[in-house]
Design a protein around this motif. Structure first.
Motif, PDB file in Angstrom:
ATOM      1  N   HIS A  42       0.838  -1.188   0.000  1.00 52.90           N
ATOM      2  CA  HIS A  42       0.000   0.000   0.000  1.00 52.90           C
ATOM      3  C   HIS A  42       0.883   1.251   0.000  1.00 52.90           C
ATOM      4  O   HIS A  42       1.660   1.461   0.937  1.00 52.90           O
TER       5      HIS A  42
ATOM      6  N   LEU B 146       1.395   4.918   0.848  1.00 48.80           N
ATOM      7  CA  LEU B 146       0.788   5.823   1.814  1.00 48.80           C
ATOM      8  C   LEU B 146       0.730   7.241   1.246  1.00 48.80           C
ATOM      9  O   LEU B 146       1.325   7.534   0.210  1.00 48.80           O
ATOM     10  N   ARG B 147      -0.003   8.097   1.941  1.00 59.12           N
ATOM     11  CA  ARG B 147      -0.170   9.475   1.462  1.00 59.12           C
ATOM     12  C   ARG B 147       1.191  10.111   1.168  1.00 59.12           C
ATOM     13  O   ARG B 147       2.127   9.991   1.961  1.00 59.12           O
TER      14      ARG B 147
ATOM     15  N   HIS C 105       0.734  10.887  10.604  1.00 59.69           N
ATOM     16  CA  HIS C 105      -0.302  10.574   9.612  1.00 59.69           C
ATOM     17  C   HIS C 105      -0.131   9.151   9.091  1.00 59.69           C
ATOM     18  O   HIS C 105      -1.108   8.393   8.996  1.00 59.69           O
ATOM     19  N   HIS C 106       1.093   8.765   8.754  1.00 62.19           N
ATOM     20  CA  HIS C 106       1.325   7.429   8.198  1.00 62.19           C
ATOM     21  C   HIS C 106       1.080   6.338   9.242  1.00 62.19           C
ATOM     22  O   HIS C 106       0.636   5.237   8.895  1.00 62.19           O
TER      23      HIS C 106
ATOM     24  N   SER D  48      -1.227   6.448  11.552  1.00 69.92           N
ATOM     25  CA  SER D  48      -2.684   6.307  11.566  1.00 69.92           C
ATOM     26  C   SER D  48      -3.181   5.566  10.328  1.00 69.92           C
ATOM     27  O   SER D  48      -4.033   4.662  10.418  1.00 69.92           O
ATOM     28  N   GLU D  49      -2.636   5.924   9.182  1.00 67.62           N
ATOM     29  CA  GLU D  49      -3.022   5.280   7.931  1.00 67.62           C
ATOM     30  C   GLU D  49      -2.679   3.790   7.951  1.00 67.62           C
ATOM     31  O   GLU D  49      -3.495   2.933   7.555  1.00 67.62           O
TER      32      GLU D  49
END
Length: 246
Positions: free
Chosen positions: A98, A100-101, A139-140, A142-143
């Motif tokens: 995946h 990530l943002r 952020h990552h 949490s993602e």
């Protein structure tokens, strides 16, 4: 659990023992023979890699590294330099990478996920390498936690998330993960837990986290030759012995 409990035998007390390790291998830029010996010394069923090869012939290089320790590459892709290796006991049920943002100006990060069956026990294992930027790390984290929960739910598996957190236990991303998953070293520590740098360990920035309900038997470093550990990478590996119900 009582940290003085004896190690579990396979299926001991209704549990299956699974050894999960995490290791930042610094792009194989160090002593590869020493790295192979350290990987073998982990005696792991699953190894989460960070800074795995991701450029020219990266797939072949990852597979060759895995083979040196009797493992195989379980996850596809090369984005983010993360991978999951599986041992002979682990049957791969699903494997994904995946992205990530993406944050402008920062390195692209990814989460490698392999859902595995080890003697009837199912675990969703993720390999993660968080950024040097604090906002991106949080952020990552949490993602990645959300992606892991989704993979585990789809296969009735237990989450195990491991990697290079690039911060310490009192900082936000680590605290976020530890609020949702058990920090395995805190649950059953072996040794001082320090992972960086390999030559002069002063910080614990690499970790294995496990879902509630997973029994943490022990968590610490590799029983490898000190000379190999300092020659193989700038990080030290972490290995957790976990008990899961089949």
């Amino acid at each position: 659990m009582d940290v003085h409990d004896p190690p579990l035998a396979p299926h001991g007390g209704g549990y299956v023992t699974v050894r999960v390790a995490t290791y930042n291998v610094r792009g194989l830029r160090d002593d590869r023979a020493a790295l192979a010996r350290v990987l073998t010394a982990l005696r792991a069923d699953v190894v989460c890699l960070q800074e795995a090869p991701r450029f020219l012939l990266s797939g072949a290089r990852r597979r060759a590294l895995a083979a040196t320790a009797g493992l195989r590459l379980a996850t596809p892709g090369r984005v983010g330099g993360v991978a999951v290796l599986a041992g002979p006991r682990a049957r791969v049920l699903d494997a994904r990478l995946h992205r990530l943002r993406v944050f402008a100006g920062l390195e692209v990060r990814a989460l490698a996920v392999a859902v595995l069956d080890v003697e009837g026990a199912r675990l969703a294992v993720g390999s993660l390498h968080l950024d040097l930027n604090g906002s991106a790390r949080l952020h990552h984290a949490s993602e990645a936690a959300a992606l892991m929960e989704r993979a585990a739910a789809a296969h009735d598996a237990s989450v195990v998330l491991a990697g290079d957190v690039n911060e310490q236990a009192h900082q936000p991303a680590w605290r976020y993960l530890a609020a949702r998953l058990a920090d395995c070293y805190q649950a059953a520590p072996e040794g001082d837990g320090l992972t960086f740098t390999a030559r002069r360990p002063a910080e614990r920035i690499d970790a294995v986290f496990a879902a509630p309900g997973v029994r943490v038997v022990s968590c610490g470093g590799a029983r490898a030759a000190p000379s190999d550990l300092t020659a193989a990478s700038d990080h030290l590996p972490v290995v957790a012995e976990l008990g899961l119900r089949p």
